[in-house]
Design a protein around this motif. Sequence first.
Motif, PDB file in Angstrom:
ATOM      1  N   TYR A 185       1.033  -1.314   0.174  1.00 26.12           N
ATOM      2  CA  TYR A 185      -0.154  -0.130   0.053  1.00 26.12           C
ATOM      3  C   TYR A 185       0.744   1.540   0.115  1.00 26.12           C
ATOM      4  CZ  TYR A 185       0.676  -0.834   5.132  1.00 26.12           C
ATOM      5  OH  TYR A 185       0.823  -0.297   6.152  1.00 26.12           O
ATOM      6  N   ASP A 186       0.313   2.018  -0.016  1.00 23.49           N
ATOM      7  CA  ASP A 186       0.426   3.975  -0.093  1.00 23.49           C
ATOM      8  C   ASP A 186       0.635   4.594   0.987  1.00 23.49           C
ATOM      9  OD1 ASP A 186      -1.818   5.149  -0.115  1.00 23.49           O
ATOM     10  OD2 ASP A 186      -1.804   5.843  -2.015  1.00 23.49           O
ATOM     11  N   GLU A 187       1.340   5.015   1.197  1.00 18.84           N
ATOM     12  CA  GLU A 187       1.888   6.244   2.410  1.00 18.84           C
ATOM     13  C   GLU A 187       0.640   6.814   2.501  1.00 18.84           C
ATOM     14  OE1 GLU A 187       3.515  10.269   2.271  1.00 18.84           O
ATOM     15  OE2 GLU A 187       3.815  10.515  -0.291  1.00 18.84           O
ATOM     16  N   ASP A 188      -0.629   6.250   2.592  1.00 15.23           N
ATOM     17  CA  ASP A 188      -1.586   6.711   2.986  1.00 15.23           C
ATOM     18  C   ASP A 188      -2.372   5.860   3.327  1.00 15.23           C
ATOM     19  OD1 ASP A 188      -1.805   9.872   2.708  1.00 15.23           O
ATOM     20  OD2 ASP A 188      -2.989   9.818   1.038  1.00 15.23           O
ATOM     21  N   GLY A 189      -1.823   4.833   3.004  1.00  5.62           N
ATOM     22  CA  GLY A 189      -2.311   2.961   3.262  1.00  5.62           C
ATOM     23  C   GLY A 189      -3.235   2.865   2.467  1.00  5.62           C
ATOM     24  N   GLN A 190      -3.651   3.347   1.013  1.00  6.03           N
ATOM     25  CA  GLN A 190      -4.318   2.787   0.264  1.00  6.03           C
ATOM     26  C   GLN A 190      -3.506   1.474  -0.694  1.00  6.03           C
ATOM     27  OE1 GLN A 190      -7.698   4.474  -0.644  1.00  6.03           O
ATOM     28  NE2 GLN A 190      -6.877   6.678   0.056  1.00  6.03           N
ATOM     29  N   ILE A 191      -4.368   0.571  -1.149  1.00  3.40           N
ATOM     30  CA  ILE A 191      -3.606  -0.285  -1.607  1.00  3.40           C
ATOM     31  C   ILE A 191      -3.042  -0.172  -2.647  1.00  3.40           C
ATOM     32  CG2 ILE A 191      -4.149  -3.329  -2.273  1.00  3.40           C
ATOM     33  CD1 ILE A 191      -4.383  -1.722   1.214  1.00  3.40           C
TER      34      ILE A 191
END
Lengths: 260, 416
Positions: free
Chosen positions: B297-303
Amino acid sequence: MTTREAFERAAAEGRAALIPYVMAGYPDAAGALELVRRVLPFADVLEIGLPYSDPLGDGPVIQRASERALRQGTRLKDVLEFVRQVRALTDKPLFVMTYINPVIATGPERFFEAFRNAGATGLILPDLPPDEDPALVAKAHAAGLETTFLLAPTSTDARIGVVAPFCTGFVYTVSVTGVTGARDRLPEGLPELVQRIKQHTGVPVAIGFGISSRSTAAQAARAADGAVIASALIRAHEEGRPIEPVLEEVRLGLFRQVSA
Amino acid sequence: MQLPSYPLPDPRGRYGDFGGRYVPETLIPALEELTAAYLHFKHDPDFLEEYEYYLREYVGRPTPLYFAENLTRHLGGARIYLKREDLNHTGAHKINNTLGQALIAKRMGKKRVIAETGAGQHGVSVATVAALMGLECVVYQGAEDVRRQALNVFRMRLLGAEVRAVESGTKTLKDATNEAIRDWVTHVRESFYIIGSVVGPHPYPAMARDFQSIVGEEIKQQLLAKEGRATPDAVIACVGGGSNAIGVFAPFAYQEDRPRLIGVEAAGHGLTSGMHALSIGAGRKGVLHGAMMYLLYDEDGQIQPAHSVSAGLDYPGVGPEHSYYAEQGIAEYVGITDDEALEGFKLLSRLEGILPALESAHAIAYAAKLAPEMDPEQLIVINLSGRGDKDVVEVMRILEERRGSRLEGQVPQEVA
C-alpha cells in the motif's frame, strides 16, 4: 457543540437527528466543500468519508464516489485540509468515516492527532470490530476523539455487549444485512434491535444504510435517535439533481409527530 | 483420516500480530458460527470420512511425489521431487480446500456458495464442488479477468455457476474479493463464502491451511518410502495468497528438524519497477480482506495493485500465517520475475514433459537457482501446485510478442 448536545437539540425539536454524509474529494476538493455548505443547514452531525481504494462495506454509489475522489488525486493531507475547512464553517460534530488501513499506514497516534487537530469530533470505523484492537481505540480516545462502531441486525446480545461500550460518540446501527446504499424500505425489527443496543449504552443510537426518503427516514426515527443519509445524496448529485429536496424529504420524515 | 492440529492461530485467530477479523460487524456472528462449526467438523469422524472419500474417489488423491530425474541431472545438485498437485481433478491444489469448505457449507445447511476468483482456477474449483453437492454457486471475477480468461468463465458456466463480472477498482482479484464479501454481508444468513486462499478473516486462513495440509502430510509419507526420511532439505512453493505453500509448509514448520521452507513471490517486472506482487518482499503490515498481513500500500494506506504474469499470484497481500513465518524467520521468501518464471515454464516442459502452471513455474525457477548450490544427497521438494494448460495461450502470446520485437523478420528457432 458536543455530539450529545447535537442529538438532544434535535430531540427537543421533536425529531431524530440528521447525519448527512459528504466524501472528501468528491466530486473534487471545491465541489465537496460546496456540498458541505448545502447540507449543513440540514445537518445535526456531519459524516465525512475518507476515500479508500477497497471500501468493502460500501455499495456501488459510495464505491464510485471513492474511485472518483482518488482519481482526482485526493490524498490524506487533502482530507485533513478538508476537515479543517469544514470546521471553519461549523461547530457541529464532525465524524470521519475511515477504513482501518489508512490508520495503520499513518500510525494510529499520528492519524488520530492529525484529525483531532484538524477539527474532527470523532471517527467511524466500519471494518474494525473494536475488540480486535482495544489499544488502538484507547489511542483515539487519548487523542480526544470519540469513536463510533457499527452494530447490525445480525448482532447477538453478546456482540452488542462487547461493541456498545466502545462507542463514545454514537452507535451506528446498520439497518440491513448488506452494504451502504439507498433502499425503498427498511426491514422490520429495527426498534427491537435499537432497544437491545440501548440496554448496553447511554450514547445516542443512529441508523444508517438505506435511508433515502421520507418513509425510510420515518422508519428510522421511530426506532432510533438519528439517521445517516449517504448514498441517496451522492446519487442525487451524480444524476445532476439538487440535493436539497432529498434532504428536506428525509428531514420531514424524521419528525416524530409527523410520522406517528 | 485426521485433520492436523497446529499451535497457531490463537483463539482470537492471530498469528502473532497477523490475522484477526477486520470485517464489518454484520459478519462477526457468522464468523463465530463458522469457527464453532469448523472446530466441530474437524473432529467429526463422519465428516472426515466423507472428506477422505471424495479426496480419494473424486479428486484423485494421493497425488504422486515424482522424482524429476531429468531436471535433477540438468541442474546438477540436489535431488528434486515434484509434488504433483497438477494431477488433481480440476488441475490444481485448490480443490483440497474447496471440497472441504463445501462439505462444511452443506452440513451447515447453506444452499448457496459464493467465491472470488482471479484467473478462474478457484472459481472453477468451487463451481465443480458446487455442482457435485447440488449447491447454488455465484463466482465474482474482475471484469478484466473475465475478458482475459474467457475459457474459465465458460467452464464455470458449464458447471452451473453464475459468473458476475466486477467493474470496480482495478477489475481484478482484489476487487472480486471485495465484491464477494459485499455479497456475503448481504446474504450472510443463507450463503457460505468459500475463500480461495489462506487469507480472509479467522477462521478462513486456518481452515484452508488445514485442508491443504494433506499435501505436506503425503509428502512426508512418500518421501519416507522413497528416500528413507520424511523431511527433505528444502521445500519450495510459490506464494500469492499462499494456500499451496502453506499446505507444504505448515506440516514441517512446527517440527524441530525443520527443512528450509522457501516461498517464492512474484517479482513481476522487478522490485524497482513497482510492478510486482512482493507482499512480503516489499510490503508492510496492513489490513486487507479481513486480516492483518504483509500488504502493498502507499503512504496513505491505499492498496496498491499487484502485478504478475501469473494471475494466481497477482494479489497485493499474503496470508497471515506466511506473514508470521516471514517475521519469525520460520520460512524464507524470495522473488522470481516474470521472465524467470517463463524460463521455468519452458524448462520443466522440455525436461520432464510437464507443463506447470505459471504460478508453479515461479517455484521451478527458484529451484533451478538453488539446486546447483546443494549436494546430490540433499533433497528438494517443489510443490507443483497446478498444471499449465490454462496458461499456454498467454505464454504463446508473450513469447510471440518478444520474438516479434527481438527477432524482427526472422523465423523463430525456438518453440516454447
